[in-house]
Design a protein around this motif. Structure first.
Motif, PDB file in Angstrom:
ATOM      1  N   GLU A 114      -7.343  40.584 -48.939  1.00  0.00           N
ATOM      2  CA  GLU A 114      -5.926  40.828 -49.177  1.00  0.00           C
ATOM      3  C   GLU A 114      -5.623  42.324 -49.196  1.00  0.00           C
ATOM      4  O   GLU A 114      -4.625  42.786 -48.620  1.00  0.00           O
ATOM      5  CB  GLU A 114      -5.497  40.185 -50.491  1.00  0.00           C
ATOM      6  N   LYS A 115      -6.494  43.109 -49.821  1.00  0.00           N
ATOM      7  CA  LYS A 115      -6.284  44.557 -49.867  1.00  0.00           C
ATOM      8  C   LYS A 115      -6.512  45.200 -48.497  1.00  0.00           C
ATOM      9  O   LYS A 115      -5.868  46.199 -48.157  1.00  0.00           O
ATOM     10  CB  LYS A 115      -7.188  45.184 -50.926  1.00  0.00           C
ATOM     11  N   GLN A 116      -7.418  44.646 -47.715  1.00  0.00           N
ATOM     12  CA  GLN A 116      -7.590  45.128 -46.349  1.00  0.00           C
ATOM     13  C   GLN A 116      -6.306  44.931 -45.557  1.00  0.00           C
ATOM     14  O   GLN A 116      -5.850  45.834 -44.837  1.00  0.00           O
ATOM     15  CB  GLN A 116      -8.749  44.384 -45.663  1.00  0.00           C
ATOM     16  N   ARG A 117      -5.710  43.753 -45.684  1.00  0.00           N
ATOM     17  CA  ARG A 117      -4.459  43.463 -44.976  1.00  0.00           C
ATOM     18  C   ARG A 117      -3.333  44.373 -45.456  1.00  0.00           C
ATOM     19  O   ARG A 117      -2.553  44.887 -44.640  1.00  0.00           O
ATOM     20  CB  ARG A 117      -4.073  41.997 -45.178  1.00  0.00           C
ATOM     21  N   GLU A 118      -3.236  44.563 -46.764  1.00  0.00           N
ATOM     22  CA  GLU A 118      -2.173  45.416 -47.300  1.00  0.00           C
ATOM     23  C   GLU A 118      -2.291  46.841 -46.762  1.00  0.00           C
ATOM     24  O   GLU A 118      -1.292  47.446 -46.351  1.00  0.00           O
ATOM     25  CB  GLU A 118      -2.241  45.429 -48.829  1.00  0.00           C
ATOM     26  N   PHE A 119      -3.495  47.374 -46.789  1.00  0.00           N
ATOM     27  CA  PHE A 119      -3.700  48.748 -46.328  1.00  0.00           C
ATOM     28  C   PHE A 119      -3.366  48.886 -44.847  1.00  0.00           C
ATOM     29  O   PHE A 119      -2.629  49.788 -44.426  1.00  0.00           O
ATOM     30  CB  PHE A 119      -5.130  49.202 -46.610  1.00  0.00           C
ATOM     31  N   LEU A 120      -3.912  47.994 -44.022  1.00  0.00           N
ATOM     32  CA  LEU A 120      -3.658  48.086 -42.586  1.00  0.00           C
ATOM     33  C   LEU A 120      -2.179  47.927 -42.277  1.00  0.00           C
ATOM     34  O   LEU A 120      -1.636  48.595 -41.385  1.00  0.00           O
ATOM     35  CB  LEU A 120      -4.478  47.027 -41.833  1.00  0.00           C
ATOM     36  N   GLY A 121      -1.499  47.052 -43.030  1.00  0.00           N
ATOM     37  CA  GLY A 121      -0.069  46.855 -42.820  1.00  0.00           C
ATOM     38  C   GLY A 121       0.728  48.115 -43.102  1.00  0.00           C
ATOM     39  O   GLY A 121       1.666  48.457 -42.367  1.00  0.00           O
ATOM     40  N   GLU A 122       0.365  48.818 -44.150  1.00  0.00           N
ATOM     41  CA  GLU A 122       1.070  50.058 -44.486  1.00  0.00           C
ATOM     42  C   GLU A 122       0.697  51.178 -43.513  1.00  0.00           C
ATOM     43  O   GLU A 122       1.552  51.994 -43.136  1.00  0.00           O
ATOM     44  CB  GLU A 122       0.736  50.460 -45.917  1.00  0.00           C
ATOM     45  N   ALA A 123      -0.564  51.210 -43.102  1.00  0.00           N
ATOM     46  CA  ALA A 123      -1.020  52.273 -42.202  1.00  0.00           C
ATOM     47  C   ALA A 123      -0.354  52.168 -40.838  1.00  0.00           C
ATOM     48  O   ALA A 123       0.031  53.186 -40.243  1.00  0.00           O
ATOM     49  CB  ALA A 123      -2.535  52.232 -42.062  1.00  0.00           C
ATOM     50  N   SER A 168     -14.972  41.899 -42.326  1.00  0.00           N
ATOM     51  CA  SER A 168     -15.256  43.337 -42.282  1.00  0.00           C
ATOM     52  C   SER A 168     -15.312  43.846 -40.849  1.00  0.00           C
ATOM     53  O   SER A 168     -14.812  44.943 -40.544  1.00  0.00           O
ATOM     54  CB  SER A 168     -16.579  43.637 -42.998  1.00  0.00           C
ATOM     55  N   ASN A 169     -15.910  43.064 -39.943  1.00  0.00           N
ATOM     56  CA  ASN A 169     -15.960  43.473 -38.541  1.00  0.00           C
ATOM     57  C   ASN A 169     -14.557  43.607 -37.950  1.00  0.00           C
ATOM     58  O   ASN A 169     -14.262  44.577 -37.238  1.00  0.00           O
ATOM     59  CB  ASN A 169     -16.778  42.465 -37.733  1.00  0.00           C
ATOM     60  N   ALA A 170     -13.709  42.629 -38.242  1.00  0.00           N
ATOM     61  CA  ALA A 170     -12.333  42.683 -37.738  1.00  0.00           C
ATOM     62  C   ALA A 170     -11.579  43.865 -38.337  1.00  0.00           C
ATOM     63  O   ALA A 170     -10.878  44.602 -37.630  1.00  0.00           O
ATOM     64  CB  ALA A 170     -11.617  41.369 -38.054  1.00  0.00           C
ATOM     65  N   TYR A 171     -11.721  44.033 -39.626  1.00  0.00           N
ATOM     66  CA  TYR A 171     -11.023  45.114 -40.329  1.00  0.00           C
ATOM     67  C   TYR A 171     -11.412  46.481 -39.788  1.00  0.00           C
ATOM     68  O   TYR A 171     -10.555  47.327 -39.489  1.00  0.00           O
ATOM     69  CB  TYR A 171     -11.333  45.012 -41.821  1.00  0.00           C
ATOM     70  N   PHE A 172     -12.720  46.724 -39.628  1.00  0.00           N
ATOM     71  CA  PHE A 172     -13.167  48.038 -39.179  1.00  0.00           C
ATOM     72  C   PHE A 172     -12.805  48.293 -37.720  1.00  0.00           C
ATOM     73  O   PHE A 172     -12.658  49.452 -37.311  1.00  0.00           O
ATOM     74  CB  PHE A 172     -14.669  48.216 -39.410  1.00  0.00           C
ATOM     75  N   SER A 173     -12.623  47.234 -36.931  1.00  0.00           N
ATOM     76  CA  SER A 173     -12.178  47.437 -35.544  1.00  0.00           C
ATOM     77  C   SER A 173     -10.785  48.042 -35.516  1.00  0.00           C
ATOM     78  O   SER A 173     -10.434  48.780 -34.577  1.00  0.00           O
ATOM     79  CB  SER A 173     -12.196  46.113 -34.780  1.00  0.00           C
ATOM     80  N   ALA A 174      -9.975  47.753 -36.543  1.00  0.00           N
ATOM     81  CA  ALA A 174      -8.638  48.346 -36.655  1.00  0.00           C
ATOM     82  C   ALA A 174      -8.688  49.667 -37.415  1.00  0.00           C
ATOM     83  O   ALA A 174      -8.025  50.639 -37.041  1.00  0.00           O
ATOM     84  CB  ALA A 174      -7.693  47.368 -37.357  1.00  0.00           C
ATOM     85  N   PHE A 175      -9.478  49.723 -38.471  1.00  0.00           N
ATOM     86  CA  PHE A 175      -9.543  50.920 -39.315  1.00  0.00           C
ATOM     87  C   PHE A 175      -9.964  52.141 -38.508  1.00  0.00           C
ATOM     88  O   PHE A 175      -9.409  53.237 -38.660  1.00  0.00           O
ATOM     89  CB  PHE A 175     -10.507  50.660 -40.472  1.00  0.00           C
TER      90      PHE A 175
END
Length: 320
Positions: A114-123, A168-175
């Motif tokens: 949930e925090k990964q989604r929140e951060f990416l959404g704001e970024a 984590s793999n999906a998240y870091f591909s965007a991060f």
């Protein structure tokens, strides 16, 4: 309440009444009172009198030892163990309770996602390019599906680790796309960090991990006995559990420092196959970290209190 960073080699560190005195080449450089200190972080090669360590331990102040330029963790000194042995006995019992373990572990990973989604959404609102929006939209969908899968059908730790790894793999591909290509940040590389972003992530993760270790010890729990992270010799598995949801918070902190131009590749040096923050840049980093960590420490302490309650009351959920 405070943190003392000692990040200059060659000090002789002595006790002067209720204060720590610093000497360099026989010349007294200054003193710091012991009483306000919660933690002392010592990086590199310094000489510390045992009387200083005794005083810090007596006052419940943790001392964390880091290597020199790489700032890798080497060890931690703590005071007396907490008197509440019953809490630790209950913790050991719960670490063998499969229902309790999976309940706690699922909460940890769902909060992290949930925090990964929140951060990416704001970024993405700040970066805002159409190509990035398309990439991030796909990642959001993956994270949502993974969270739904965990909630609906994940009943084993092994399966949960698979879900968490995919997230984590999906998240870091965007991060990684949030950073300019000039920084060379393409994926998460820990030891040694190979670019400025990984160097800053590793340092920040290390510091926040030992924030959790300290709070766990204050509460009277055993930092080596976790629920999502199984027991592994020499690892503070409960601290690893507790900081999982804070990793995206750390990521945001690191991203903002680079986004705001506080750090560039010029603030880092390549040495022994790794990339590390230069000494002058570290002096600027520590106050920024302390200001950021103020709220995070309170959140970590609250989560540890919640875990303590759940360990003691024999239930898998928080009391109403």
């Amino acid at each position: 309440m405070g943190t003392l960073y000692i990040d200059r080699k060659g000090y002789q560190i002595k006790l002067d009444g209720e204060a720590i005195a610093f000497y360099l080449d026989g010349k007294r450089e200054g003193i710091v009172p012991v009483r306000p200190l919660d933690r002392v972080i010592i990086a590199g090669n310094n000489t510390v009198d045992t009387s200083v360590l005794n005083k810090l331990a007596e006052n419940g102040c943790n001392v964390i030892f880091l290597s020199g330029r790489g700032l890798q963790y080497r060890g931690i000194l703590t005071g007396r163990i907490h008197n509440n042995g019953i809490l630790r006995v209950k913790q050991y019992e719960k670490s063998l309770n499969k229902d309790f373990i999976i309940t706690i572990a699922k909460e940890i990973i769902l909060e992290k996602i949930e925090k990964q989604r929140e951060f990416l959404g704001e970024a993405i609102k700040i970066r805002g390019s159409e190509n990035l929006k398309a990439t991030f939209c796909n990642v959001f969908g993956i994270l949502i599906n993974i969270a739904e899968g965990i909630t609906a059908k994940c009943e084993a730790i092994e399966s949960l680790r698979g879900y968490e790894g995919a997230a984590s793999n999906a998240y870091f591909s965007a991060f990684t796309d949030l950073f300019p290509a000039s920084l060379g940040f393409e994926n998460r590389i820990r030891r040694p960090p190979t670019d400025p972003v990984n160097a800053m992530l590793s340092l920040s993760y290390t510091l926040i991990h030992y924030e959790a270790v300290r709070e766990i010890q204050i509460a009277g729990l055993d930092p080596t006995i976790g629920f999502y992270h199984c027991f592994e010799y020499g690892r503070e598995s409960l601290a690893c559990d507790l900081i999982e949801p804070f990793r995206p918070v750390v990521d945001r902190f690191v991203w903002e420092m680079f986004k705001e131009g506080k750090y560039t590749s010029k603030n880092f040096v390549q040495e022994n196959g790794g990339v590390y923050l230069k000494k002058d840049a570290r002096k600027e980093f520590y106050p920024m970290y302390e200001a950021w960590a103020e709220t995070v420490r309170k959140d970590i302490a609250r989560k540890i209190r919640d875990i303590s309650v759940r360990v003691m009351d024999g239930k898998n959920t928080l009391p109403e």
